[in-house]
Design a protein around this motif. Structure first.
Motif, PDB file in Angstrom:
ATOM      1  N   PHE A   1     -14.322 -14.955 -15.021  1.00 22.41           N
ATOM      2  CA  PHE A   1     -13.301 -15.860 -15.542  1.00 22.41           C
ATOM      3  C   PHE A   1     -12.376 -15.194 -16.568  1.00 22.41           C
ATOM      4  O   PHE A   1     -11.563 -15.867 -17.185  1.00 22.41           O
ATOM      5  CB  PHE A   1     -13.958 -17.093 -16.166  1.00 22.41           C
ATOM      6  CG  PHE A   1     -14.283 -18.185 -15.169  1.00 22.41           C
ATOM      7  CD1 PHE A   1     -14.236 -17.954 -13.802  1.00 22.41           C
ATOM      8  CD2 PHE A   1     -14.639 -19.451 -15.603  1.00 22.41           C
ATOM      9  CE1 PHE A   1     -14.531 -18.951 -12.889  1.00 22.41           C
ATOM     10  CE2 PHE A   1     -14.942 -20.462 -14.695  1.00 22.41           C
ATOM     11  CZ  PHE A   1     -14.885 -20.219 -13.337  1.00 22.41           C
ATOM     12  N   VAL A   2     -12.521 -13.892 -16.777  1.00 21.63           N
ATOM     13  CA  VAL A   2     -11.599 -13.172 -17.662  1.00 21.63           C
ATOM     14  C   VAL A   2     -10.745 -12.254 -16.793  1.00 21.63           C
ATOM     15  O   VAL A   2     -11.122 -11.118 -16.500  1.00 21.63           O
ATOM     16  CB  VAL A   2     -12.354 -12.366 -18.746  1.00 21.63           C
ATOM     17  CG1 VAL A   2     -11.354 -11.654 -19.668  1.00 21.63           C
ATOM     18  CG2 VAL A   2     -13.266 -13.271 -19.561  1.00 21.63           C
ATOM     19  N   PHE A   3      -9.621 -12.772 -16.337  1.00 24.80           N
ATOM     20  CA  PHE A   3      -8.701 -12.069 -15.440  1.00 24.80           C
ATOM     21  C   PHE A   3      -9.394 -11.572 -14.166  1.00 24.80           C
ATOM     22  O   PHE A   3      -8.993 -10.567 -13.592  1.00 24.80           O
ATOM     23  CB  PHE A   3      -8.002 -10.905 -16.161  1.00 24.80           C
ATOM     24  CG  PHE A   3      -7.291 -11.330 -17.412  1.00 24.80           C
ATOM     25  CD1 PHE A   3      -6.361 -12.349 -17.383  1.00 24.80           C
ATOM     26  CD2 PHE A   3      -7.550 -10.715 -18.625  1.00 24.80           C
ATOM     27  CE1 PHE A   3      -5.708 -12.768 -18.539  1.00 24.80           C
ATOM     28  CE2 PHE A   3      -6.904 -11.118 -19.787  1.00 24.80           C
ATOM     29  CZ  PHE A   3      -5.981 -12.147 -19.739  1.00 24.80           C
ATOM     30  N   GLY A   4     -10.431 -12.297 -13.747  1.00 21.89           N
ATOM     31  CA  GLY A   4     -11.153 -11.923 -12.541  1.00 21.89           C
ATOM     32  C   GLY A   4     -10.830 -12.808 -11.350  1.00 21.89           C
ATOM     33  O   GLY A   4     -11.408 -12.626 -10.277  1.00 21.89           O
ATOM     34  N   ARG A   5      -9.965 -13.788 -11.539  1.00 22.97           N
ATOM     35  CA  ARG A   5      -9.545 -14.732 -10.504  1.00 22.97           C
ATOM     36  C   ARG A   5     -10.717 -15.531  -9.956  1.00 22.97           C
ATOM     37  O   ARG A   5     -10.666 -16.068  -8.851  1.00 22.97           O
ATOM     38  CB  ARG A   5      -8.787 -13.992  -9.390  1.00 22.97           C
ATOM     39  CG  ARG A   5      -7.608 -13.191  -9.940  1.00 22.97           C
ATOM     40  CD  ARG A   5      -6.737 -12.581  -8.901  1.00 22.97           C
ATOM     41  NE  ARG A   5      -5.828 -13.565  -8.322  1.00 22.97           N
ATOM     42  CZ  ARG A   5      -4.715 -13.234  -7.640  1.00 22.97           C
ATOM     43  NH1 ARG A   5      -4.409 -11.968  -7.478  1.00 22.97           N
ATOM     44  NH2 ARG A   5      -3.967 -14.154  -7.126  1.00 22.97           N
ATOM     45  N   GLY A   6     -11.767 -15.619 -10.767  1.00 25.60           N
ATOM     46  CA  GLY A   6     -12.919 -16.421 -10.374  1.00 25.60           C
ATOM     47  C   GLY A   6     -12.593 -17.889 -10.223  1.00 25.60           C
ATOM     48  O   GLY A   6     -13.140 -18.570  -9.344  1.00 25.60           O
ATOM     49  N   GLY A   7     -11.701 -18.386 -11.057  1.00 27.23           N
ATOM     50  CA  GLY A   7     -11.304 -19.791 -10.965  1.00 27.23           C
ATOM     51  C   GLY A   7     -10.620 -20.112  -9.645  1.00 27.23           C
ATOM     52  O   GLY A   7     -10.859 -21.172  -9.045  1.00 27.23           O
ATOM     53  N   GLU A   8      -9.780 -19.180  -9.180  1.00 28.13           N
ATOM     54  CA  GLU A   8      -9.098 -19.386  -7.907  1.00 28.13           C
ATOM     55  C   GLU A   8     -10.092 -19.432  -6.752  1.00 28.13           C
ATOM     56  O   GLU A   8      -9.985 -20.261  -5.839  1.00 28.13           O
ATOM     57  CB  GLU A   8      -8.086 -18.264  -7.664  1.00 28.13           C
ATOM     58  CG  GLU A   8      -6.960 -18.221  -8.677  1.00 28.13           C
ATOM     59  CD  GLU A   8      -6.073 -17.001  -8.475  1.00 28.13           C
ATOM     60  OE1 GLU A   8      -5.730 -16.711  -7.318  1.00 28.13           O
ATOM     61  OE2 GLU A   8      -5.741 -16.342  -9.486  1.00 28.13           O
TER      62      GLU A   8
ATOM     63  N   SER B   1      -9.954 -13.105 -36.108  1.00 26.55           N
ATOM     64  CA  SER B   1      -9.615 -13.610 -34.779  1.00 26.55           C
ATOM     65  C   SER B   1      -9.170 -12.452 -33.898  1.00 26.55           C
ATOM     66  O   SER B   1      -8.790 -11.387 -34.385  1.00 26.55           O
ATOM     67  CB  SER B   1      -8.483 -14.648 -34.869  1.00 26.55           C
ATOM     68  OG  SER B   1      -7.275 -14.034 -35.301  1.00 26.55           O
ATOM     69  N   PHE B   2      -9.239 -12.686 -32.583  1.00 24.38           N
ATOM     70  CA  PHE B   2      -8.704 -11.697 -31.652  1.00 24.38           C
ATOM     71  C   PHE B   2      -8.147 -12.402 -30.432  1.00 24.38           C
ATOM     72  O   PHE B   2      -8.548 -13.509 -30.095  1.00 24.38           O
ATOM     73  CB  PHE B   2      -9.775 -10.670 -31.248  1.00 24.38           C
ATOM     74  CG  PHE B   2     -10.935 -11.224 -30.464  1.00 24.38           C
ATOM     75  CD1 PHE B   2     -10.951 -11.160 -29.081  1.00 24.38           C
ATOM     76  CD2 PHE B   2     -12.027 -11.793 -31.127  1.00 24.38           C
ATOM     77  CE1 PHE B   2     -12.027 -11.664 -28.364  1.00 24.38           C
ATOM     78  CE2 PHE B   2     -13.106 -12.287 -30.410  1.00 24.38           C
ATOM     79  CZ  PHE B   2     -13.104 -12.224 -29.027  1.00 24.38           C
ATOM     80  N   ARG B   3      -7.210 -11.743 -29.788  1.00 26.60           N
ATOM     81  CA  ARG B   3      -6.567 -12.286 -28.588  1.00 26.60           C
ATOM     82  C   ARG B   3      -6.780 -11.308 -27.437  1.00 26.60           C
ATOM     83  O   ARG B   3      -6.701 -10.091 -27.629  1.00 26.60           O
ATOM     84  CB  ARG B   3      -5.061 -12.453 -28.822  1.00 26.60           C
ATOM     85  CG  ARG B   3      -4.317 -13.086 -27.647  1.00 26.60           C
ATOM     86  CD  ARG B   3      -2.797 -12.961 -27.808  1.00 26.60           C
ATOM     87  NE  ARG B   3      -2.281 -13.740 -28.912  1.00 26.60           N
ATOM     88  CZ  ARG B   3      -1.279 -14.610 -28.812  1.00 26.60           C
ATOM     89  NH1 ARG B   3      -0.702 -14.837 -27.647  1.00 26.60           N
ATOM     90  NH2 ARG B   3      -0.840 -15.248 -29.875  1.00 26.60           N
ATOM     91  N   VAL B   4      -7.073 -11.845 -26.261  1.00 26.41           N
ATOM     92  CA  VAL B   4      -7.236 -11.027 -25.057  1.00 26.41           C
ATOM     93  C   VAL B   4      -6.080 -11.353 -24.111  1.00 26.41           C
ATOM     94  O   VAL B   4      -5.836 -12.521 -23.795  1.00 26.41           O
ATOM     95  CB  VAL B   4      -8.583 -11.303 -24.364  1.00 26.41           C
ATOM     96  CG1 VAL B   4      -8.738 -10.423 -23.132  1.00 26.41           C
ATOM     97  CG2 VAL B   4      -9.738 -11.081 -25.332  1.00 26.41           C
ATOM     98  N   VAL B   5      -5.385 -10.302 -23.678  1.00 28.26           N
ATOM     99  CA  VAL B   5      -4.157 -10.476 -22.901  1.00 28.26           C
ATOM    100  C   VAL B   5      -4.196  -9.586 -21.662  1.00 28.26           C
ATOM    101  O   VAL B   5      -4.717  -8.464 -21.717  1.00 28.26           O
ATOM    102  CB  VAL B   5      -2.912 -10.083 -23.746  1.00 28.26           C
ATOM    103  CG1 VAL B   5      -1.623 -10.496 -23.043  1.00 28.26           C
ATOM    104  CG2 VAL B   5      -2.988 -10.678 -25.134  1.00 28.26           C
ATOM    105  N   THR B   6      -3.651 -10.077 -20.567  1.00 34.36           N
ATOM    106  CA  THR B   6      -3.500  -9.200 -19.422  1.00 34.36           C
ATOM    107  C   THR B   6      -2.395  -8.183 -19.704  1.00 34.36           C
ATOM    108  O   THR B   6      -1.335  -8.526 -20.232  1.00 34.36           O
ATOM    109  CB  THR B   6      -3.160  -9.989 -18.135  1.00 34.36           C
ATOM    110  OG1 THR B   6      -2.978  -9.047 -17.068  1.00 34.36           O
ATOM    111  CG2 THR B   6      -1.892 -10.820 -18.288  1.00 34.36           C
TER     112      THR B   6
END
Length: 245
Positions: free
Chosen positions: A91-98, A138-143
């Motif tokens: 679910f982290v930019f893995g397209r698992g949701g799709e 805090s941290f942000r994760v971005v593609t």
């Protein structure tokens, strides 16, 4: 009708695979796996399991995503246990949701097995915590690599101005653009930055610099893909905390 296990394989180090992921892999009838999955993990599948490679590299896709979705659906009609194995977390930019939605819309049972995400573990193996008391809360994760067919970027660079730690996944080819945009919105050119190649594996390499010079440093150090970019003052902790060689 079978079940699909959307499974995170972790960042690379075999020992970071979860116990639950290992259980379903060892019980798999079919394993549909990505390019960044450690081959040692694939060896845990039964000898008679069907192994299907659907890896994606920059500009080179074995199968487009809609066809991967269909493979999962068809295999679930044929086999009992289908493992969809993805590097990091699904679910982290893995397209698992799709993939999960595609299966749910067709009446296929699925389960999500989270994986250790590279966004946190790869910096950790480089001696860089994404948060640290007194430095970053805090941290942000971005593609770092948006789909090339997008009409408009979803990245709002102005919103990054006050982020303490920013982690970019899959962004090596866009490194110059990332640094340029961060400086443009007000980040200091001397903001610490690191690029980590193949983190958590024996091929790990780390280049450390600033937004102003990291592009040249990466070239000098010969850093290649897959790579993660981390920006922020936490990078300066690496000299004290680096442990993995």
């Amino acid at each position: 009708m079978g079940k699909v296990y959307l499974t995170g394989a972790g960042p690379g180090d075999m020992d970071l695979l979860t116990i639950k992921a290992l259980k379903v892999i060892r019980n798999a009838d079919v394993v549909v796996y990505d390019r960044l999955v450690n081959p040692e993990i694939l060896n845990e599948a039964p000898q008679d399991a069907e192994m299907i490679y659907v890896g994606k590299a920059d500009g080179k896709h074995t199968l487009p995503q809609d066809e991967i979705n269909e493979v999962l659906y068809q295999k679930a009609l044929e086999k009992e246990n289908v493992v969809r194995l993805k590097g990091g977390d699904p679910f982290v930019f893995g397209r698992g949701g799709e993939e999960a939605k595609y299966l749910r819309d067709r009446g296929i049972d699925f389960e999500i097995i989270p994986g250790v995400t590279s966004a946190i573990s790869v910096p950790a193996y480089a001696g860089i915590p994404v948060t640290h008391r007194g430095i970053a809360v805090s941290f942000r994760v971005v593609t770092g690599h948006e789909a090339p067919n997008k009409q408009k970027s979803q990245i709002d660079w102005n919103s990054f101005r006050y982020d303490e730690t920013i982690v970019f996944l899959m962004g090596l080819h866009n490194l110059a653009n990332i640094c340029e945009n961060l400086i443009k919105i007000g980040k200091a050119p001397d903001t610490p930055c690191a690029v980590i190649q193949e983190g958590t594996t024996n091929n790990q390499k780390v280049a450390v610099g600033t937004l102003e010079n990291i592009v040249e440093t990466v070239k000098k150090e010969g850093i290649g893909t897959p790579a993660l970019i981390i920006v922020g003052q936490v990078v300066s902790l690496r000299e004290d905390l680096k442990w993995f060689r």
